[in-house]
Design an enzyme around this catalytic site. Sequence first.
Site, PDB file in Angstrom:
ATOM      1  N   LYS A   1     -93.485  46.162  -6.734  1.00 20.64           N
ATOM      2  CA  LYS A   1     -94.072  47.098  -7.631  1.00 20.64           C
ATOM      3  C   LYS A   1     -95.322  46.124  -8.360  1.00 20.64           C
ATOM      4  O   LYS A   1     -95.323  44.908  -8.245  1.00 20.64           O
ATOM      5  CB  LYS A   1     -93.453  48.089  -8.164  1.00 20.64           C
TER       6      LYS A   1
ATOM      7  N   ASP B   1     -91.527  55.527  -8.725  1.00 20.81           N
ATOM      8  CA  ASP B   1     -91.886  54.951  -9.696  1.00 20.81           C
ATOM      9  C   ASP B   1     -91.380  55.404 -11.265  1.00 20.81           C
ATOM     10  O   ASP B   1     -91.716  55.007 -12.143  1.00 20.81           O
ATOM     11  CB  ASP B   1     -93.339  55.656  -9.945  1.00 20.81           C
TER      12      ASP B   1
END
Length: 440
Positions: A345, A318
Amino acid sequence: MASLTITPGRPLQGTISVPGDKSITHRAIILTALANGVSRVARYCRGEDCLNTMRAFQALGIRIDESDEELCVHGKGLWGLTEPNGPIDCGNSGTGIRLLTGLLAGQDFFTVLTGDESIRRRPMGRIVKPLREMGANIAGRKGGELAPLGVTGSRLRAITYTSPVSSAQIKSALLLAALFAEGTTRIAEPRLSRDHTERLFKFFSIGFRREGTTLIIDGRPAVGWNAVPQLVVPGDFSSAAFFIVGATIVSGSDVTIQQVGINPARTGLLDVLTRMGADIQLFNRHEEAGEPVADIRVKSARLCGVTIGADLIPQTIDEFPILCVAAAVAEGETVISGAEELRVKESDRIATVSAELCAMGAQITEKPDGMVVRGLGTAEKNGRLQAAHGRSHGDHRVAMSLAIAGLTASTPTVIDETACIETSFPAVHHALVELLTEHR
Ligand code: S3P
């Protein structure tokens, strides 16, 4: 559509805290809802993603009293969920929809799970396929590849499954389904993804074991698990990441971020930044909810480029948008490969980060599985990006990364479509302003 203006020109200085960890908050809500009795979840993430998971459990018949400080979850035991009377909207949250699909596959009622435009584009086949192998009855667009998903609860059976990708969402969806399946489920993944579900299972004394990289769990435990008086969620490392990079690249900065989760399955950014030359210290180490926690102090430092391969991807997954900002101002080249997961994502982060940072003067070449970033820095100092009028592409981490990138420019940067920041870190602007003004 909200927008954010970043006015650069000052170092970041002071002490802040960040919201509770988003991944852990989702899981804490799920496991306290399935526990016997009332649990309190303190310092939970109040981002929209987790609030959607909270609302989902309220729709599934769980009483949850909400205040700014804590959630009070009235768990009804392993078999206590009831059929919702409408579709469940998971908003922007991949974790929410995937973990709920696993959990709901083994119930005795019907649920529809959906989400926003981004969620309805993201791959669901990766959980639907193994869940169907367990006997789940799941319908969805494109044969179950895309949400909305219709889950007709059914009697599940254990499977042995090796996931082709390292994904905590796949692993956790299957662990939750396995609790309701007959027999012993075995789950393996190529490299360890974040292990918050496993740690919380331990915290609640939910039985499972690990053999090498395989998780083994017996389904349908005779007795469930008890509520906990208090579960304190550690600060979200992924939110702290923006300030860690910000303090590193804006000269004269010195920032301390308190009580941040430092689970090694999440902190690849610290390893990478340290290799790049960052000045990062961890102190006040302790444990919360089975997770390691520390205060993180970061002082500005000159960075150089590094090579990041597949072995570092899961624990950094992330943080690539903000890592690219660091790479863009470093001296020399940073090469990222084996990171194709970034394309699925909240946005295609290889494409969106490259486009937005290049518009600010960064030199980035996209690759199918990563990117090559030629840093603007010199042996004497980090480089500077140029102010631009950027946009988030609906991705909270892209929005916050551009905000930090804007701090290195010489004039204000405007970022459009920043409402998405609400999903994880609603008060990020406030925290940034605090650090920029504390020392005045
Ligand atoms: C998450 C797992 C990761 C991560 C996401 C949160 C989780 O996704 O990118 O932001 O809470 O399990 P994948 O499982 O798809 O890698």
